[in-house]
Write a protein that holds these residues in place. Sequence first.
Motif, PDB file in Angstrom:
ATOM      1  N   ALA A 183     -45.840 -26.383 -13.370  1.00 38.62           N
ATOM      2  CA  ALA A 183     -47.038 -25.976 -13.456  1.00 38.62           C
ATOM      3  C   ALA A 183     -47.162 -24.837 -14.782  1.00 38.62           C
ATOM      4  CB  ALA A 183     -47.547 -25.111 -12.380  1.00 38.62           C
ATOM      5  N   VAL A 184     -48.038 -25.046 -15.581  1.00 34.88           N
ATOM      6  CA  VAL A 184     -48.121 -24.175 -16.944  1.00 34.88           C
ATOM      7  C   VAL A 184     -49.614 -23.558 -16.858  1.00 34.88           C
ATOM      8  CG1 VAL A 184     -46.630 -25.571 -18.354  1.00 34.88           C
ATOM      9  CG2 VAL A 184     -49.013 -26.054 -18.316  1.00 34.88           C
ATOM     10  N   ASP A 185     -49.697 -22.479 -17.174  1.00 35.16           N
ATOM     11  CA  ASP A 185     -50.891 -21.667 -17.615  1.00 35.16           C
ATOM     12  C   ASP A 185     -51.797 -22.259 -18.855  1.00 35.16           C
ATOM     13  OD1 ASP A 185     -49.830 -20.475 -19.889  1.00 35.16           O
ATOM     14  OD2 ASP A 185     -49.587 -18.613 -18.912  1.00 35.16           O
ATOM     15  N   ARG A 186     -52.852 -21.483 -19.149  1.00 31.49           N
ATOM     16  CA  ARG A 186     -53.826 -22.117 -20.172  1.00 31.49           C
ATOM     17  C   ARG A 186     -53.127 -21.970 -21.557  1.00 31.49           C
ATOM     18  NH1 ARG A 186     -58.644 -18.000 -19.805  1.00 31.49           N
ATOM     19  NH2 ARG A 186     -57.980 -18.027 -17.676  1.00 31.49           N
ATOM     20  N   ARG A 187     -52.013 -21.209 -21.781  1.00 34.19           N
ATOM     21  CA  ARG A 187     -51.407 -21.139 -23.061  1.00 34.19           C
ATOM     22  C   ARG A 187     -50.241 -21.952 -23.102  1.00 34.19           C
ATOM     23  NH1 ARG A 187     -49.553 -15.154 -22.664  1.00 34.19           N
ATOM     24  NH2 ARG A 187     -49.152 -15.943 -20.337  1.00 34.19           N
ATOM     25  N   GLY A 245     -51.417 -25.496 -13.669  1.00 33.45           N
ATOM     26  CA  GLY A 245     -51.369 -25.125 -12.271  1.00 33.45           C
ATOM     27  C   GLY A 245     -51.414 -23.434 -11.914  1.00 33.45           C
ATOM     28  N   VAL A 246     -51.814 -22.626 -12.921  1.00 31.39           N
ATOM     29  CA  VAL A 246     -52.055 -21.347 -12.932  1.00 31.39           C
ATOM     30  C   VAL A 246     -53.557 -21.100 -13.163  1.00 31.39           C
ATOM     31  CG1 VAL A 246     -51.590 -19.096 -14.099  1.00 31.39           C
ATOM     32  CG2 VAL A 246     -49.709 -20.880 -14.001  1.00 31.39           C
ATOM     33  N   THR A 283     -59.750 -19.079  -7.509  1.00 31.94           N
ATOM     34  CA  THR A 283     -58.517 -19.454  -8.345  1.00 31.94           C
ATOM     35  C   THR A 283     -57.438 -19.789  -7.663  1.00 31.94           C
ATOM     36  OG1 THR A 283     -58.069 -17.191  -9.218  1.00 31.94           O
ATOM     37  CG2 THR A 283     -59.482 -18.976 -10.536  1.00 31.94           C
ATOM     38  N   GLN A 284     -56.433 -20.550  -7.793  1.00 35.01           N
ATOM     39  CA  GLN A 284     -55.295 -20.805  -6.849  1.00 35.01           C
ATOM     40  C   GLN A 284     -54.107 -21.128  -8.015  1.00 35.01           C
ATOM     41  OE1 GLN A 284     -55.200 -20.236  -3.893  1.00 35.01           O
ATOM     42  NE2 GLN A 284     -57.286 -20.446  -3.506  1.00 35.01           N
ATOM     43  N   THR A 285     -52.977 -20.951  -7.705  1.00 33.41           N
ATOM     44  CA  THR A 285     -51.610 -20.811  -8.527  1.00 33.41           C
ATOM     45  C   THR A 285     -50.650 -21.544  -7.902  1.00 33.41           C
ATOM     46  OG1 THR A 285     -52.263 -19.048 -10.229  1.00 33.41           O
ATOM     47  CG2 THR A 285     -50.080 -19.625  -9.970  1.00 33.41           C
ATOM     48  N   GLY A 286     -49.787 -22.398  -8.676  1.00 35.47           N
ATOM     49  CA  GLY A 286     -48.621 -23.097  -8.212  1.00 35.47           C
ATOM     50  C   GLY A 286     -48.452 -24.411  -8.488  1.00 35.47           C
ATOM     51  N   THR A 287     -47.370 -24.856  -8.336  1.00 35.00           N
ATOM     52  CA  THR A 287     -47.085 -26.317  -8.484  1.00 35.00           C
ATOM     53  C   THR A 287     -47.992 -27.424  -7.718  1.00 35.00           C
ATOM     54  OG1 THR A 287     -45.143 -26.340  -7.303  1.00 35.00           O
ATOM     55  CG2 THR A 287     -44.885 -25.750  -9.336  1.00 35.00           C
ATOM     56  N   SER A 288     -48.399 -26.887  -6.324  1.00 33.17           N
ATOM     57  CA  SER A 288     -49.241 -27.720  -5.403  1.00 33.17           C
ATOM     58  C   SER A 288     -50.555 -28.158  -6.386  1.00 33.17           C
ATOM     59  CB  SER A 288     -49.552 -26.959  -4.438  1.00 33.17           C
ATOM     60  OG  SER A 288     -48.791 -26.976  -3.223  1.00 33.17           O
ATOM     61  N   TYR A 289     -50.909 -27.340  -7.042  1.00 32.19           N
ATOM     62  CA  TYR A 289     -52.031 -27.304  -7.999  1.00 32.19           C
ATOM     63  C   TYR A 289     -51.938 -28.290  -9.254  1.00 32.19           C
ATOM     64  CZ  TYR A 289     -53.275 -24.259  -4.357  1.00 32.19           C
ATOM     65  OH  TYR A 289     -53.307 -23.824  -2.783  1.00 32.19           O
ATOM     66  N   ALA A 290     -50.932 -28.313  -9.620  1.00 26.84           N
ATOM     67  CA  ALA A 290     -50.674 -29.089 -11.072  1.00 26.84           C
ATOM     68  C   ALA A 290     -50.560 -30.392 -10.474  1.00 26.84           C
ATOM     69  CB  ALA A 290     -49.380 -28.585 -11.648  1.00 26.84           C
TER      70      ALA A 290
END
Length: 417
Positions: A318-322, A341-342, A355-362
């Motif tokens: 997972a990565v963020d928007r940057r 995923g962030v 909003t959710q964060t984690g590799t689950s959402y990637a």
Amino acid sequence: MFRIPLAMLAAIAMFVADLAPRDGGFSPVSTAWADDDDDDDAQPRRRRPAPAARPRAAPPPPPFAPDEVIARGMSENDLQALREAGFREIRRRTLADGQTFLRLRKPARLTLPQARDMVRARASVQVADLNHYFRPEQAPACAGTDCPLRHMIDWPGDTSGCGTPPRIGMVDTGLNDQHPVLSSAQLRLHRLETGQGQKASDRFHGTSVAALLVGEPGSRTPGLVPQANLIAVDAFHKAGTDERADAYALIEALDYLAAEGVQVINLSLAGPFNFAVAGQVLELDRRGIVLVAAAGNGGPSAKPAYPAAHKPVIAVTAVDRRGQVYRRAGRGAHIDLAAPGVEVWTAASIRGAKTQTGTSYAAPFVTAAVALMLQKEPGLTPAQVRARLQASTRDLGPAGHDEVFGHGLILPVNPCE
């Protein structure tokens, strides 16, 4: 009888009084019998509040069922021999390839390794292992507003008129199929039987993942491939606050999805290596089914999480928007791709979104990218899908494949082009 001299008692009392706190409280060693409070004072002395007890850290959740072994391919003769040795059958299923799949309770006299080895020693057994647990790979919910992660990876718009999308499968917790963003989706939920005394899983994680895949177009949480048909299997149960799927249930769920004709399966879950699960992964790969799994949220120094670390599986970080990696994402040579995923905006379990964060959402971003690729070229094999995805990325970090971002950020194909 031996008596302590009065002078010695007086000296001890004076010594203890010197050790006692001057505010009349107690030292860590109790000296209640030598209390020097002056109850006749006009202004009683204030006592210090007792220090708050430190909360004990919760013990780590168990890695496997405490007394179970799972086995594939066992004959009735070998099963009878194990029954005579004290094993008890808990559950049986005939898999799609015709093999018997058993969940056994070991006799109390045997340790788990001894029981597993005894089952493995039977001639007809193809594979046997402990009944490991797998858990949803979600991180604690994060605060934030909706962020345009689709623009970050050039996600295509409406592709509903360009080819037939493949049938997608997912193994997850329960989900709310009546959520407004899922109520009109081509979604079917199959719940596995829970064991005696087991509580049903929550609907939070599964709802969020399903909405990312097939959420209502035009809603606040539109799906990545809303035109697709999704079959979701709830393989999880709760033990206290621990939400988990055991290896037997995971294999049962994967076998069910294969029989339903899915072409790609999303696995936003993680756990330890298990021989029986490894065999099922290879079987699905041979049958042409693409598997996508979350890399896990154990942190940079964690051991590889499975099923993501199995070679045929596409492991997603997972990565963020940057384009910065999620700080708790797993790392290793097995990482294939990175995806948003962030602070991913998706459905909550009852109504609304967050909003959710984690590799689950990637992982669903890559699952949806696989679906678009198969929508354009339905005859691709899992190996061809993996190779094309890895070749069509935006490199992040060091040049080429690395243990943090894999081959880079996913860039989906547009089946309409």
